[in-house]
Design a protein around this motif. Structure first.
Motif, PDB file in Angstrom:
ATOM      1  N   UNK A   3      -4.948  10.761 -18.963  1.00 38.20           N
ATOM      2  CA  UNK A   3      -4.737   9.345 -18.683  1.00 38.20           C
ATOM      3  C   UNK A   3      -3.656   9.137 -17.640  1.00 38.20           C
ATOM      4  N   UNK A   4      -2.564   9.888 -17.770  1.00 39.78           N
ATOM      5  CA  UNK A   4      -1.456   9.734 -16.817  1.00 39.78           C
ATOM      6  C   UNK A   4      -1.887  10.156 -15.414  1.00 39.78           C
ATOM      7  N   UNK A   5      -2.575  11.279 -15.327  1.00 41.62           N
ATOM      8  CA  UNK A   5      -3.045  11.748 -14.014  1.00 41.62           C
ATOM      9  C   UNK A   5      -4.037  10.746 -13.429  1.00 41.62           C
ATOM     10  N   UNK A   6      -4.910  10.229 -14.265  1.00 39.16           N
ATOM     11  CA  UNK A   6      -5.903   9.265 -13.814  1.00 39.16           C
ATOM     12  C   UNK A   6      -5.227   7.997 -13.290  1.00 39.16           C
ATOM     13  N   UNK A  11      -3.566   4.697  -8.854  1.00 36.73           N
ATOM     14  CA  UNK A  11      -2.507   3.899  -8.244  1.00 36.73           C
ATOM     15  C   UNK A  11      -2.245   4.289  -6.801  1.00 36.73           C
ATOM     16  N   UNK A  12      -2.190   5.583  -6.532  1.00 35.22           N
ATOM     17  CA  UNK A  12      -1.951   6.049  -5.160  1.00 35.22           C
ATOM     18  C   UNK A  12      -3.104   5.664  -4.245  1.00 35.22           C
ATOM     19  N   UNK A  13      -4.328   5.902  -4.693  1.00 39.00           N
ATOM     20  CA  UNK A  13      -5.496   5.537  -3.886  1.00 39.00           C
ATOM     21  C   UNK A  13      -5.531   4.028  -3.650  1.00 39.00           C
ATOM     22  N   UNK A  14      -5.234   3.259  -4.666  1.00 40.07           N
ATOM     23  CA  UNK A  14      -5.212   1.809  -4.529  1.00 40.07           C
ATOM     24  C   UNK A  14      -4.158   1.328  -3.549  1.00 40.07           C
ATOM     25  N   UNK A  16      -2.804   3.009  -1.042  1.00 43.72           N
ATOM     26  CA  UNK A  16      -3.197   3.396   0.316  1.00 43.72           C
ATOM     27  C   UNK A  16      -4.271   2.463   0.857  1.00 43.72           C
ATOM     28  N   UNK A  17      -5.271   2.164   0.039  1.00 39.12           N
ATOM     29  CA  UNK A  17      -6.339   1.275   0.488  1.00 39.12           C
ATOM     30  C   UNK A  17      -5.847  -0.145   0.741  1.00 39.12           C
ATOM     31  N   UNK A  18      -4.960  -0.641  -0.106  1.00 30.71           N
ATOM     32  CA  UNK A  18      -4.407  -1.978   0.117  1.00 30.71           C
ATOM     33  C   UNK A  18      -3.560  -2.012   1.376  1.00 30.71           C
ATOM     34  N   UNK A  19      -2.757  -0.971   1.603  1.00 29.53           N
ATOM     35  CA  UNK A  19      -1.917  -0.931   2.809  1.00 29.53           C
ATOM     36  C   UNK A  19      -2.766  -0.868   4.075  1.00 29.53           C
ATOM     37  N   UNK A  20      -3.774  -0.016   4.078  1.00 25.03           N
ATOM     38  CA  UNK A  20      -4.639   0.076   5.254  1.00 25.03           C
ATOM     39  C   UNK A  20      -5.448  -1.200   5.465  1.00 25.03           C
ATOM     40  N   UNK A  21      -6.024  -1.710   4.421  1.00 28.70           N
ATOM     41  CA  UNK A  21      -6.806  -2.934   4.542  1.00 28.70           C
ATOM     42  C   UNK A  21      -5.949  -4.118   4.954  1.00 28.70           C
ATOM     43  N   UNK A  22      -4.757  -4.221   4.381  1.00 23.80           N
ATOM     44  CA  UNK A  22      -3.863  -5.313   4.749  1.00 23.80           C
ATOM     45  C   UNK A  22      -3.399  -5.226   6.192  1.00 23.80           C
ATOM     46  N   UNK A  23      -3.118  -4.012   6.653  1.00 26.07           N
ATOM     47  CA  UNK A  23      -2.685  -3.864   8.039  1.00 26.07           C
ATOM     48  C   UNK A  23      -3.825  -4.157   9.013  1.00 26.07           C
TER      49      UNK A  23
END
Length: 122
Positions: A3-6, A11-14, A16-23
């Motif tokens: 669960x922790x790894x998941x 969280x990391x993938x999310x 990164x995607x939010x940062x790229x999409x927002x930029x």
């Protein structure tokens, strides 16, 4: 542990995607592009004709692209199955000692064992 790894991985993938999409959205709306950004500004295309057709005539290009995408899809499906799979007992039959059997819910047994393990000395 899973669960922790998941959660960390999601969280990391999310992020990164939010940062790229927002930029990309901010630059598309007219914000100035940072110095590390790959493209110059709002009217710049992500892939120009030279970048888009660079590997088109190579015989190995499309099989490699399809193989990589197939592996990514299989990994995503494996992850989804691992997350959705239930590995818990629904119920356990217990011999009560008087020639009778009792049915104990798996969740109740799990809670009882967890509580008892919490009382053990470390």
């Amino acid at each position: 542990m899973l669960r922790a790894v998941n959660r960390v991985l999601l969280g990391i993938v999310g992020l990164v995607l939010v940062a790229l999409g927002g930029s990309v959205l901010a630059i598309g709306l007219g914000a100035p592009a940072p110095s590390w950004w790959l493209h110059d500004g709002r009217d710049d295309v992500l892939l120009d004709d030279a970048e888009r057709t660079r590997w088109r005539d190579e015989g190995w290009w499309w099989p490699v692209v399809i193989a990589v995408l197939a592996v990514l899809v299989l990994l995503a499906l494996w992850w989804l199955v691992a997350v959705l799979r239930r590995r818990r007992l629904t119920e356990v039959l217990i011999n009560t000692g008087d020639d009778e059997e009792a049915s104990l819910r798996g969740r109740a047994l799990e809670q009882a064992l967890e509580e008892e393990a919490g009382h053990l000395e470390e």
